[in-house]
Design an enzyme around this catalytic site. Structure first.
Site, mmCIF file in Angstrom:
data_model
loop_
_atom_site.group_PDB
_atom_site.id
_atom_site.type_symbol
_atom_site.label_atom_id
_atom_site.label_comp_id
_atom_site.label_asym_id
_atom_site.label_seq_id
_atom_site.Cartn_x
_atom_site.Cartn_y
_atom_site.Cartn_z
ATOM 1 N N HIS A 161 -3.069 -8.454 12.680
ATOM 2 C CA HIS A 161 -1.625 -8.326 12.433
ATOM 3 C C HIS A 161 -0.780 -8.896 13.577
ATOM 4 O O HIS A 161 0.411 -9.143 13.393
ATOM 5 C CB HIS A 161 -1.229 -6.869 12.204
ATOM 6 C CG HIS A 161 -1.800 -6.277 10.953
ATOM 7 N ND1 HIS A 161 -1.562 -6.809 9.701
ATOM 8 C CD2 HIS A 161 -2.618 -5.207 10.750
ATOM 9 C CE1 HIS A 161 -2.206 -6.082 8.787
ATOM 10 N NE2 HIS A 161 -2.861 -5.113 9.399
ATOM 11 N N ASP A 195 -10.297 -7.828 5.651
ATOM 12 C CA ASP A 195 -9.652 -6.528 5.860
ATOM 13 C C ASP A 195 -8.799 -6.204 4.621
ATOM 14 O O ASP A 195 -8.322 -7.115 3.932
ATOM 15 C CB ASP A 195 -8.764 -6.599 7.115
ATOM 16 C CG ASP A 195 -8.168 -5.261 7.530
ATOM 17 O OD1 ASP A 195 -8.735 -4.612 8.417
ATOM 18 O OD2 ASP A 195 -7.129 -4.862 6.948
ATOM 19 N N HIS A 197 -5.871 -5.171 4.513
ATOM 20 C CA HIS A 197 -4.488 -5.616 4.709
ATOM 21 C C HIS A 197 -4.423 -7.127 4.946
ATOM 22 O O HIS A 197 -5.337 -7.703 5.550
ATOM 23 C CB HIS A 197 -3.866 -4.918 5.923
ATOM 24 C CG HIS A 197 -3.910 -3.420 5.854
ATOM 25 N ND1 HIS A 197 -4.914 -2.674 6.441
ATOM 26 C CD2 HIS A 197 -3.076 -2.531 5.264
ATOM 27 C CE1 HIS A 197 -4.692 -1.384 6.213
ATOM 28 N NE2 HIS A 197 -3.596 -1.265 5.496
ATOM 29 N N ASP A 284 -11.720 -1.148 5.889
ATOM 30 C CA ASP A 284 -10.766 -0.320 5.135
ATOM 31 C C ASP A 284 -10.726 -0.717 3.653
ATOM 32 O O ASP A 284 -9.993 -0.122 2.874
ATOM 33 C CB ASP A 284 -9.360 -0.330 5.772
ATOM 34 C CG ASP A 284 -8.934 -1.683 6.295
ATOM 35 O OD1 ASP A 284 -9.615 -2.687 6.020
ATOM 36 O OD2 ASP A 284 -7.885 -1.738 6.983
HETATM 37 C C1 SP5 Z 1 -5.960 -3.469 11.406
HETATM 38 C C2 SP5 Z 1 -5.413 -2.609 10.317
HETATM 39 O O1 SP5 Z 1 -6.134 -2.254 9.379
HETATM 40 N N1 SP5 Z 1 -4.144 -2.219 10.433
HETATM 41 C C3 SP5 Z 1 -3.569 -1.396 9.415
HETATM 42 C C4 SP5 Z 1 -2.144 -1.049 9.655
HETATM 43 C C5 SP5 Z 1 -1.695 -0.128 8.554
HETATM 44 N N2 SP5 Z 1 -0.386 0.350 8.780
HETATM 45 C C6 SP5 Z 1 0.113 1.359 7.835
HETATM 46 C C7 SP5 Z 1 -0.636 2.652 7.991
HETATM 47 C C8 SP5 Z 1 0.103 3.842 7.449
HETATM 48 C C9 SP5 Z 1 -0.868 4.986 7.265
HETATM 49 N N3 SP5 Z 1 -0.634 6.074 8.153
HETATM 50 C C10 SP5 Z 1 -1.607 7.151 8.013
HETATM 51 C C11 SP5 Z 1 -2.116 7.612 9.348
HETATM 52 C C12 SP5 Z 1 -3.156 8.650 9.141
HETATM 53 N N4 SP5 Z 1 -3.857 8.986 10.368
HETATM 54 ZN ZN ZN Z 2 -6.554 -3.115 7.597
#
Ligand code: SP5
Ligand code: ZN
Length: 340
Positions: A161, A195, A197, A284
């Site tokens: 990112h 990934d 994302h 993920d």
């Molecule tokens: C590298 C990568 O996979 N980055 C992912 C960034 C995702 N950002 C949004 C996440 C929102 C989810 N928050 C939940 C936290 C629970 N511990």
């Molecule tokens: Zn990710």
């Protein structure tokens, strides 16, 4: 196969961060590396080496010098500004469309300038951890350049990112972009980002670069992070037009549609005839991930690894996301097994 890892990641100590009196809920924690290392070992996947130090040059070949200085110095700078050092966490979203060409002088505004979201704090050890995470990817690239068939960089923090001058999405330095740019000195290279994302940072870094093909399978950005980027219409620009392939997918998909879409990406990569392939390896996508919303099974992960390995291109795999600590290690091994 050889893997590259270092204890330095733990300096980015995100497991217990307090911001404004509340504990920060964070999935990108040091324990991720521990569970992966344990799984590599119990699977007998091969030796784990420490990274070599290639210095700042390959990082500055990707990242803006002011941004790098910000990552290095802003935690200490927070003490000068506030009297006590504290996690540097932008308090509101960056305003991308009007972002000026030069960073603001004000400490708080500058922290905002150098990120595109509010979710990743700069902690006391963030710079050192990010630096060594990039060195892990570079070390894997050099090993493969020297003739290894494949190498795995256990990068943490992740990287895809991060843009040339903004951190975001748990990423500070774009590890795979540093390795890819380094390898472009040998010929064309392809990046396959699996990934969950979209790797908006990697896309942005190579958007005009015809030497680097970026292909990504990811959650539809209309439905999930990073929202602003990752659409199929983004195909590169200028000389780089046609070297960016986004394959957005609906939420909750399983192995069949994923593997069919992967074939599209792999066919494009074969056409491009890269000298090296770099894989942004995010777990993920696996069923049961607390952030990702795909349902890829362990068998699906194994098939993904086998399909990529079947291209028979010298390959660097760099760790990106994957947040289910109970399954992350085994899932990494599922993908890597085809290369071992
Ligand atoms: C590298 C990568 O996979 N980055 C992912 C960034 C995702 N950002 C949004 C996440 C929102 C989810 N928050 C939940 C936290 C629970 N511990
Ligand atoms: Zn990710």
């Amino acid at each position: 196969m050889r893997s590259i890892a270092t204890d330095k990641h733990a300096l980015h100590a995100t497991a217990d961060v307090w911001v404004n009196g509340a504990r920060l809920a964070y999935c990108e924690v040091p324990a991720r590396v521990n569970v992966i290392l344990a799984a590599l070992q119990s699977a007998g996947l091969g030796p784990v080496l420490s990274p070599s130090d290639y210095g700042l040059a390959p990082i500055l070949a990707v990242h803006d010098a002011g941004f790098v200085a910000h990552l290095r110095t802003s935690y200490a700078g927070s003490a000068a500004r506030f009297g006590v050092a504290a996690p540097v966490l932008a308090a509101r979203e960056g305003i991308t469309p009007t972002r000026p060409a030069t960073p603001p002088d004000d400490f708080v505004e500058r922290a905002l300038y150098y990120t595109f979201d509010c979710e990743d704090p700069i902690l006391a050890g963030t710079w050192e951890a990010a630096y060594w995470s990039a060195q892990c990817a570079l070390t894997a690239a050099v090993l493969v350049q020297q003739g290894e068939r494949a190498a795995y960089a256990l990068c943490r923090p992740p990287g895809h990112h991060a843009t040339a001058d903004q951190h975001g999405g748990f990423c500070y330095l774009n590890n795979i972009a540093c390795a890819a740019r380094y390898l472009t000195h040998t010929g064309p290279v392809a990046i396959l980002d699996i990934d969950y994302h979209h790797g908006n940072g990697t896309q942005a870094i190579f958007y005009t670069d015809p030497r680097v093909l970026y292909c990504s399978l990811h959650a539809d950005p209309d439905a999930d992070y990073p929202y602003f980027w990752g659409r199929a219409s983004e195909q590169g620009t200028g000389l780089g037009f046609g070297t960016n392939l986004n394959l957005p997918l609906p939420l909750h998909i399983g192995d069949t549609l994923y593997l069919r879409t992967l074939e599209t990406a792999l066919a494009r990569i074969v056409d491009f005839r890269p000298r090296y392939l770099l894989v942004s390896l995010g777990l993920d996508i696996a069923a049961g991930d607390p952030i990702g919303k795909f349902d890829i099974t362990p068998g699906g992960l194994q098939a993904i690894g086998e399909s990529i390995a079947a291209l028979d291109i010298p390959t660097i795999l760099a760790q990106e996301g994957g947040y289910n600590l109970a399954t992350l290690g085994a899932n990494v091994v599922k993908v890597l097994q085809a290369f071992a």
